[in-house]
Design a protein around this motif. Structure first.
Motif, mmCIF file in Angstrom:
data_model
loop_
_atom_site.group_PDB
_atom_site.id
_atom_site.type_symbol
_atom_site.label_atom_id
_atom_site.label_comp_id
_atom_site.label_asym_id
_atom_site.label_seq_id
_atom_site.Cartn_x
_atom_site.Cartn_y
_atom_site.Cartn_z
ATOM 1 N N ALA A 1 17.004 4.830 82.075
ATOM 2 C CA ALA A 1 17.187 4.582 80.651
ATOM 3 C C ALA A 1 17.450 3.113 80.396
ATOM 4 O O ALA A 1 18.252 2.480 81.091
ATOM 5 N N PHE A 2 16.777 2.581 79.358
ATOM 6 C CA PHE A 2 17.028 1.230 78.874
ATOM 7 C C PHE A 2 17.524 1.363 77.443
ATOM 8 O O PHE A 2 16.741 1.619 76.523
ATOM 9 N N CYS A 3 18.837 1.206 77.261
ATOM 10 C CA CYS A 3 19.446 1.365 75.940
ATOM 11 C C CYS A 3 19.449 0.020 75.227
ATOM 12 O O CYS A 3 19.992 -0.968 75.744
ATOM 13 N N ILE A 4 18.835 -0.047 74.064
ATOM 14 C CA ILE A 4 18.722 -1.295 73.313
ATOM 15 C C ILE A 4 19.369 -1.135 71.948
ATOM 16 O O ILE A 4 19.452 -0.025 71.404
ATOM 17 N N ASN A 5 19.838 -2.279 71.406
ATOM 18 C CA ASN A 5 20.492 -2.284 70.099
ATOM 19 C C ASN A 5 19.559 -2.688 68.975
ATOM 20 O O ASN A 5 19.705 -2.228 67.848
ATOM 21 N N ASN A 6 18.617 -3.594 69.267
ATOM 22 C CA ASN A 6 17.756 -4.110 68.214
ATOM 23 C C ASN A 6 16.369 -4.393 68.780
ATOM 24 O O ASN A 6 16.112 -4.257 69.982
ATOM 25 N N ILE A 7 15.494 -4.828 67.909
ATOM 26 C CA ILE A 7 14.105 -5.025 68.290
ATOM 27 C C ILE A 7 13.925 -6.268 69.165
ATOM 28 O O ILE A 7 12.942 -6.383 69.907
ATOM 29 N N LYS A 8 14.877 -7.207 69.126
ATOM 30 C CA LYS A 8 14.799 -8.364 70.006
ATOM 31 C C LYS A 8 14.959 -7.951 71.466
ATOM 32 O O LYS A 8 14.293 -8.486 72.359
ATOM 33 N N GLU A 9 15.832 -7.003 71.729
ATOM 34 C CA GLU A 9 16.005 -6.506 73.095
ATOM 35 C C GLU A 9 14.749 -5.762 73.571
ATOM 36 O O GLU A 9 14.453 -5.757 74.757
ATOM 37 N N LEU A 10 14.044 -5.148 72.634
ATOM 38 C CA LEU A 10 12.768 -4.522 72.995
ATOM 39 C C LEU A 10 11.779 -5.580 73.480
ATOM 40 O O LEU A 10 11.081 -5.369 74.486
ATOM 41 N N LEU A 11 11.731 -6.705 72.795
ATOM 42 C CA LEU A 11 10.841 -7.786 73.216
ATOM 43 C C LEU A 11 11.219 -8.326 74.594
ATOM 44 O O LEU A 11 10.350 -8.603 75.417
ATOM 45 N N GLU A 12 12.526 -8.427 74.867
ATOM 46 C CA GLU A 12 12.969 -8.924 76.170
ATOM 47 C C GLU A 12 12.554 -7.983 77.286
ATOM 48 O O GLU A 12 12.148 -8.425 78.371
ATOM 49 N N ILE A 13 12.631 -6.676 77.047
ATOM 50 C CA ILE A 13 12.242 -5.699 78.069
ATOM 51 C C ILE A 13 10.737 -5.771 78.316
ATOM 52 O O ILE A 13 10.288 -5.694 79.466
ATOM 53 N N MET A 14 9.967 -5.940 77.254
ATOM 54 C CA MET A 14 8.505 -5.976 77.412
ATOM 55 C C MET A 14 8.031 -7.260 78.061
ATOM 56 O O MET A 14 6.958 -7.299 78.661
ATOM 57 N N GLU A 15 8.811 -8.336 77.967
ATOM 58 C CA GLU A 15 8.425 -9.597 78.585
ATOM 59 C C GLU A 15 8.786 -9.682 80.050
ATOM 60 O O GLU A 15 8.358 -10.578 80.751
ATOM 61 N N VAL A 16 9.622 -8.732 80.517
ATOM 62 C CA VAL A 16 9.995 -8.735 81.932
ATOM 63 C C VAL A 16 8.820 -8.342 82.803
ATOM 64 O O VAL A 16 8.131 -7.376 82.531
#
Length: 453
Positions: A438-453
């Protein structure tokens, strides 16, 4: 003996007249006079309600015995109806021309006939030979199926008394008429009077009626809205003619939930139930393709996975285009605005296209994260890591809100072999218990960080 008389009443002020008038003389409203029927006795006087009153029972005297439902032999239709057909009920089935309404009910008639129940199939549109050709193609040859090519409701009641069927199918309600109403079949007065007559027969004899209804260009069942209020259940049969998938959706059900949907697939031998809906909406694609995400949705009492496709490309002359297939266009515009504002992406000069595979229309707010991930993936031209699902609702502030039925969504994803889940951190649900990371995120910026990894 009850005699019916035709009169006209103004829908604005209630003024009554013996003939149709273009302008109401009482309130001066134009085209407000509608046709109605009045019950008269032998002397021509209107019957008072006192003479038609039924016996009154206290609530405590009513039996609490559970009503036994009849299975249609189609688990998807039973699911939408709340577990089966209730005796004495009227079910209105609507859908676009050619979607398979007559095919579905003819298959239901075959299933009921095999269980030993009599079914009367009344067709006002097709000849008996045409119905026989379809039944042969569907491999239906039940002796308990009786066909009748008749449009007069008065004659229909006599046939029901003679054959004594348990189920009656009317194909369609717009083609039948009552002889006492001087209007053509399909008119407002005929639809209302025919449905009232069928409802009275159903409640009095405890027989089940299926009514097929035509739909308008707007997608609503043709006729007055009163028609939908008079029946017990309204089911829409949806689907594209160039696609095999069909969706049953209930918009009214007095005996069950309206949140259930049924999935079926059209084949050369009729409609087949979709046993595993997730495989119907997920296509296999190479892992190096960007703009594709998977999200679990929850419809009724079951979850299944949906594939979302997005394409972000340079725009041509003029304004940037925003096109959506399978989700609301305004919803797409809202998500694009959130991505532009919170992530700083410049999408004003880019076309954005979003498509839901399988021709399904998404209303679940939990797909917002999956749609956003597909748009971001296409904009960056970076594929989403394989075996990853996205679950979450995106707010205007860019925060990821929690969704309902998260456990069942994750369980369905794990069953299909998915290993990663991007979920809201506010849900406090451990996806690791389902064998997933599980990758628990708070906002859409954290979504971008996960996708850039």
């Amino acid at each position: 003996m009850v005699r019916r008389d035709i009169y006209y009443v103004c829908g604005q002020c209630g003024f009554e007249a013996g003939k149709w008038l273009g302008k109401c003389p009482a309130c001066n409203a134009w085209n407000s006079m509608t046709e109605d029927v009045r019950n008269l006795d032998k002397k021509g006087k209107a019957i008072k309600y006192d003479s038609l009153a039924s016996q009154v029972f206290p609530l405590t005297a009513i039996s609490q015995d559970e009503v036994s439902r009849h299975s249609t032999g189609n688990s998807e239709l039973d699911r939408v109806l709340g577990g089966g057909i209730v005796p004495g009920s009227l079910v209105l089935l609507g859908g676009d021309p050619g979607v398979g309404k007559s095919t579905l009910l003819l298959q239901v008639a075959g299933n009921l006939a095999q269980s030993g129940l009599k079914v009367l199939y009344i067709s006002g549109e097709e000849s008996l030979q045409q119905i026989k050709i379809r039944a042969t193609r569907l491999n239906i040859n039940g002796e308990n199926i009786y066909l009748l090519n008749e449009q007069n409701i008065d004659y229909l009641e006599k046939q029901i008394e003679t054959i004594n069927p348990s189920f009656v199918i009317i194909d369609s309600i717009q083609t039948v008429y009552v002889s006492g109403v001087p209007s053509i079949p399909g008119s407002v007065a005929q639809l209302r009077e025919s449905t009232m007559r069928l409802a009275e027969i159903a409640k009095r004899t405890h027989r089940c009626f299926f009514l097929i209804g035509h739909v308008t260009k707007e997608g609503a069942i043709a006729g007055p809205k009163l028609l939908e209020h008079m029946v017990d259940a309204v089911v829409y049969f949806e689907g594209e003619n160039n696609m095999a998938l069909r969706v049953l959706r209930s918009v009214k059900n007095r005996f069950g939930s309206t949140n259930e949907i049924g999935l079926m697939e059209m084949s050369n031998f009729g409609l087949r139930e979709v046993v595993d809906p997730s495989f119907a909406f997920i296509d296999t694609y190479p892992p190096d393709i960007s703009g594709i995400s998977i999200t679990p949705i929850h419809e009724g009492s079951r979850p299944f996975l949906i594939e979302i496709q997005a394409l972000v490309s340079p725009t041509g002359p003029g304004y940037a285009r925003r096109m959506a297939s399978g989700i609301d266009h305004n919803r797409l515009a809202l998500l694009i605005a959130v991505i532009e504002k919170r992530l700083g992406f410049n999408l004003n000069s880019l076309d954005v296209y979003v498509k839901v595979s399988g021709g399904f229309f998404l209303k679940d707010p939990a797909v917002d994260l999956g749609v956003s991930a597909a748009i971001i993936s296409s904009f960056l031209d970076r594929p989403i890591p394989p075996k990853t699902v996205f679950i979450g609702e995106v707010s205007l502030s860019g925060l990821i809100s929690k969704v309902s039925f998260l456990d069942t969504r994750l369980k369905e994803a794990e069953k299909l072999g998915f290993e990663r889940a991007i979920i809201p951190s506010v849900s406090k649900t451990a996806a690791n218990s389902f064998g997933m990371t599980a990758f628990c995120i708070n906002n859409i910026k954290e979504l971008l960080e996960i996708m850039e990894v």
